[in-house]
Motif scaffolding. Structure first.
Motif, PDB file in Angstrom:
ATOM      1  N   ALA A  13       0.836  -1.204   0.000  1.00 40.94           N
ATOM      2  CA  ALA A  13       0.000   0.000   0.000  1.00 40.94           C
ATOM      3  C   ALA A  13       0.876   1.261   0.000  1.00 40.94           C
ATOM      4  CB  ALA A  13      -0.929  -0.011   1.210  1.00 40.94           C
ATOM      5  N   HIS A  14       1.966   1.219   0.741  1.00 38.38           N
ATOM      6  CA  HIS A  14       2.878   2.361   0.764  1.00 38.38           C
ATOM      7  C   HIS A  14       3.509   2.543  -0.617  1.00 38.38           C
ATOM      8  CE1 HIS A  14       6.397   4.550   2.999  1.00 38.38           C
ATOM      9  NE2 HIS A  14       5.800   5.317   2.121  1.00 38.38           N
ATOM     10  N   ALA A  15       3.860   1.441  -1.265  1.00 36.41           N
ATOM     11  CA  ALA A  15       4.422   1.502  -2.627  1.00 36.41           C
ATOM     12  C   ALA A  15       3.398   2.109  -3.589  1.00 36.41           C
ATOM     13  CB  ALA A  15       4.838   0.108  -3.101  1.00 36.41           C
ATOM     14  N   VAL A  16       2.130   1.730  -3.445  1.00 38.01           N
ATOM     15  CA  VAL A  16       1.068   2.311  -4.274  1.00 38.01           C
ATOM     16  C   VAL A  16       1.001   3.820  -4.018  1.00 38.01           C
ATOM     17  CG1 VAL A  16      -1.444   2.423  -4.617  1.00 38.01           C
ATOM     18  CG2 VAL A  16      -0.310   0.197  -4.487  1.00 38.01           C
ATOM     19  N   TRP A  17       1.066   4.217  -2.752  1.00 42.98           N
ATOM     20  CA  TRP A  17       1.012   5.631  -2.388  1.00 42.98           C
ATOM     21  C   TRP A  17       2.158   6.401  -3.050  1.00 42.98           C
ATOM     22  CZ3 TRP A  17      -1.800   9.457  -1.100  1.00 42.98           C
ATOM     23  CH2 TRP A  17      -1.273  10.594  -0.501  1.00 42.98           C
ATOM     24  N   LEU A  18       3.344   5.832  -3.029  1.00 42.08           N
ATOM     25  CA  LEU A  18       4.501   6.472  -3.673  1.00 42.08           C
ATOM     26  C   LEU A  18       4.296   6.568  -5.186  1.00 42.08           C
ATOM     27  CD1 LEU A  18       7.367   4.725  -1.675  1.00 42.08           C
ATOM     28  CD2 LEU A  18       6.583   7.090  -1.418  1.00 42.08           C
ATOM     29  N   VAL A  20       1.462   6.681  -6.808  1.00 37.23           N
ATOM     30  CA  VAL A  20       0.389   7.640  -7.105  1.00 37.23           C
ATOM     31  C   VAL A  20       0.983   9.041  -7.271  1.00 37.23           C
ATOM     32  CG1 VAL A  20      -1.548   8.875  -6.012  1.00 37.23           C
ATOM     33  CG2 VAL A  20      -1.546   6.389  -6.091  1.00 37.23           C
ATOM     34  N   ARG A  21       2.009   9.342  -6.498  1.00 34.22           N
ATOM     35  CA  ARG A  21       2.625  10.667  -6.520  1.00 34.22           C
ATOM     36  C   ARG A  21       3.693  10.809  -7.609  1.00 34.22           C
ATOM     37  NH1 ARG A  21       4.247  10.896  -0.481  1.00 34.22           N
ATOM     38  NH2 ARG A  21       5.189  12.869  -1.085  1.00 34.22           N
ATOM     39  N   ASP A  22       3.959   9.729  -8.334  1.00 34.08           N
ATOM     40  CA  ASP A  22       4.965   9.727  -9.395  1.00 34.08           C
ATOM     41  C   ASP A  22       4.346  10.279 -10.684  1.00 34.08           C
ATOM     42  OD1 ASP A  22       6.641   8.881 -11.595  1.00 34.08           O
ATOM     43  OD2 ASP A  22       7.563   7.434 -10.235  1.00 34.08           O
ATOM     44  N   PRO A  23       4.981  11.257 -11.319  1.00 31.35           N
ATOM     45  CA  PRO A  23       4.415  11.829 -12.557  1.00 31.35           C
ATOM     46  C   PRO A  23       4.330  10.830 -13.714  1.00 31.35           C
ATOM     47  CG  PRO A  23       6.510  12.890 -11.984  1.00 31.35           C
ATOM     48  CD  PRO A  23       6.175  11.950 -10.878  1.00 31.35           C
ATOM     49  N   ARG A  24       5.067   9.729 -13.641  1.00 34.65           N
ATOM     50  CA  ARG A  24       5.017   8.715 -14.707  1.00 34.65           C
ATOM     51  C   ARG A  24       3.773   7.838 -14.603  1.00 34.65           C
ATOM     52  NH1 ARG A  24      10.572   5.918 -13.374  1.00 34.65           N
ATOM     53  NH2 ARG A  24       9.772   6.437 -11.327  1.00 34.65           N
ATOM     54  N   THR A  25       3.045   7.929 -13.506  1.00 36.30           N
ATOM     55  CA  THR A  25       1.845   7.112 -13.293  1.00 36.30           C
ATOM     56  C   THR A  25       0.665   7.740 -14.036  1.00 36.30           C
ATOM     57  OG1 THR A  25       2.670   6.448 -11.123  1.00 36.30           O
ATOM     58  CG2 THR A  25       0.319   6.127 -11.530  1.00 36.30           C
ATOM     59  N   PRO A  26      -0.022   6.954 -14.894  1.00 28.38           N
ATOM     60  CA  PRO A  26      -1.187   7.485 -15.638  1.00 28.38           C
ATOM     61  C   PRO A  26      -2.319   7.920 -14.697  1.00 28.38           C
ATOM     62  CG  PRO A  26      -0.506   5.326 -16.485  1.00 28.38           C
ATOM     63  CD  PRO A  26       0.277   5.569 -15.237  1.00 28.38           C
ATOM     64  N   LEU A  27      -3.158   8.829 -15.163  1.00 25.45           N
ATOM     65  CA  LEU A  27      -4.236   9.403 -14.347  1.00 25.45           C
ATOM     66  C   LEU A  27      -5.182   8.341 -13.780  1.00 25.45           C
ATOM     67  CD1 LEU A  27      -5.609  11.908 -13.202  1.00 25.45           C
ATOM     68  CD2 LEU A  27      -6.942  12.045 -15.310  1.00 25.45           C
ATOM     69  N   LEU A  28      -5.655   7.410 -14.608  1.00 30.72           N
ATOM     70  CA  LEU A  28      -6.569   6.372 -14.115  1.00 30.72           C
ATOM     71  C   LEU A  28      -5.913   5.563 -13.005  1.00 30.72           C
ATOM     72  CD1 LEU A  28      -9.241   4.851 -14.210  1.00 30.72           C
ATOM     73  CD2 LEU A  28      -8.278   3.410 -16.015  1.00 30.72           C
ATOM     74  N   ALA A  29      -4.655   5.209 -13.194  1.00 29.67           N
ATOM     75  CA  ALA A  29      -3.925   4.460 -12.164  1.00 29.67           C
ATOM     76  C   ALA A  29      -3.813   5.286 -10.884  1.00 29.67           C
ATOM     77  CB  ALA A  29      -2.540   4.070 -12.670  1.00 29.67           C
ATOM     78  N   ARG A  30      -3.601   6.590 -11.027  1.00 30.23           N
ATOM     79  CA  ARG A  30      -3.503   7.459  -9.845  1.00 30.23           C
ATOM     80  C   ARG A  30      -4.808   7.450  -9.055  1.00 30.23           C
ATOM     81  NH1 ARG A  30      -0.097  12.936 -11.021  1.00 30.23           N
ATOM     82  NH2 ARG A  30       1.790  11.881 -11.688  1.00 30.23           N
ATOM     83  N   LEU A  31      -5.934   7.510  -9.761  1.00 29.87           N
ATOM     84  CA  LEU A  31      -7.233   7.513  -9.084  1.00 29.87           C
ATOM     85  C   LEU A  31      -7.461   6.195  -8.343  1.00 29.87           C
ATOM     86  CD1 LEU A  31      -9.420   9.244 -11.821  1.00 29.87           C
ATOM     87  CD2 LEU A  31      -8.542  10.255  -9.699  1.00 29.87           C
ATOM     88  N   VAL A  32      -7.197   5.083  -9.024  1.00 25.92           N
ATOM     89  CA  VAL A  32      -7.353   3.763  -8.399  1.00 25.92           C
ATOM     90  C   VAL A  32      -6.381   3.642  -7.224  1.00 25.92           C
ATOM     91  CG1 VAL A  32      -6.991   1.273  -8.733  1.00 25.92           C
ATOM     92  CG2 VAL A  32      -8.221   2.608 -10.460  1.00 25.92           C
ATOM     93  N   GLY A  33      -5.142   4.031  -7.463  1.00 30.00           N
ATOM     94  CA  GLY A  33      -4.114   3.934  -6.426  1.00 30.00           C
ATOM     95  C   GLY A  33      -4.408   4.780  -5.214  1.00 30.00           C
ATOM     96  N   ILE A  67      -4.556  -3.510  -5.184  1.00 29.07           N
ATOM     97  CA  ILE A  67      -3.131  -3.414  -5.526  1.00 29.07           C
ATOM     98  C   ILE A  67      -2.864  -4.103  -6.861  1.00 29.07           C
ATOM     99  CG2 ILE A  67      -0.811  -4.169  -4.836  1.00 29.07           C
ATOM    100  CD1 ILE A  67      -1.770  -3.700  -1.882  1.00 29.07           C
ATOM    101  N   TRP A  68      -3.478  -5.259  -7.061  1.00 28.33           N
ATOM    102  CA  TRP A  68      -3.314  -5.994  -8.332  1.00 28.33           C
ATOM    103  C   TRP A  68      -3.795  -5.140  -9.502  1.00 28.33           C
ATOM    104  CZ3 TRP A  68      -7.059  -7.496 -11.836  1.00 28.33           C
ATOM    105  CH2 TRP A  68      -6.630  -8.350 -12.865  1.00 28.33           C
ATOM    106  N   LEU A  69      -4.985  -4.534  -9.351  1.00 25.21           N
ATOM    107  CA  LEU A  69      -5.538  -3.687 -10.403  1.00 25.21           C
ATOM    108  C   LEU A  69      -4.618  -2.496 -10.676  1.00 25.21           C
ATOM    109  CD1 LEU A  69      -7.791  -2.837 -12.359  1.00 25.21           C
ATOM    110  CD2 LEU A  69      -8.919  -1.714 -10.428  1.00 25.21           C
ATOM    111  N   PHE A  70      -4.139  -1.877  -9.616  1.00 27.80           N
ATOM    112  CA  PHE A  70      -3.236  -0.738  -9.758  1.00 27.80           C
ATOM    113  C   PHE A  70      -1.980  -1.131 -10.540  1.00 27.80           C
ATOM    114  CE2 PHE A  70       0.323   1.877  -8.294  1.00 27.80           C
ATOM    115  CZ  PHE A  70      -0.157   3.137  -8.618  1.00 27.80           C
ATOM    116  N   GLU A  71      -1.407  -2.281 -10.190  1.00 26.96           N
ATOM    117  CA  GLU A  71      -0.189  -2.750 -10.878  1.00 26.96           C
ATOM    118  C   GLU A  71      -0.430  -2.942 -12.373  1.00 26.96           C
ATOM    119  OE1 GLU A  71       3.076  -5.368  -9.362  1.00 26.96           O
ATOM    120  OE2 GLU A  71       1.539  -5.759  -7.842  1.00 26.96           O
TER     121      GLU A  71
END
Length: 122
Positions: A13-18, A20-33, A67-71
């Motif tokens: 979950a902490h990795a997902v949180w990190l 989410v804040r990464d600019p390389r992460t797509p918008l949909l992934a950020r919302l899910v994350g 987490i699986w969906l986010f990945e």
């Protein structure tokens, strides 16, 4: 000796949180994350752990599924990078948004139950 399931989920979950804040992460992934991390890092659960069986469902099924969906939504290797950072971090953040989400869901459930119960009294 391996780490507990709960500890592993907290690191994920902490990795997902990190991520989410990464600019390389797509918008949909950020919302899910954001939802996954906020919920997983919240000190309160949607289903309290003291409720037999159901109390553990959120930790055992909902969070890993999120987490699986986010990945699946983030670029390859990005999650591994943030997972390493999360594993190295000694303290995990406490999610104020997670608390707000859970309280809002409980309020919504209470409202729906109240409205349902009051149907017969109109």
């Amino acid at each position: 000796m391996g780490m507990s399931f709960t500890h592993r989920i907290r690191i994920e979950a902490h990795a997902v949180w990190l991520a989410v804040r990464d600019p390389r992460t797509p918008l949909l992934a950020r919302l899910v994350g954001l939802l996954v991390a906020a919920y997983a890092l919240s000190p309160i659960d949607l289903i309290p752990d003291f409720i037999p069986v159901l109390g553990l469902v959120d930790d055992a099924i909902l969070i890993p599924a999120g987490i699986w969906l986010f990945e699946k939504l983030v670029p390859a290797g990005l999650m591994a990078e943030h997972r390493a950072t999360a594993a190295a971090a000694a303290e995990r953040p406490v999610s104020k948004w997670g608390i707000a989400i859970v309280i809002a869901l409980w309020a919504l459930i209470a409202f729906v139950v109240y409205e349902f119960l009051m149907l017969g009294y109109d």
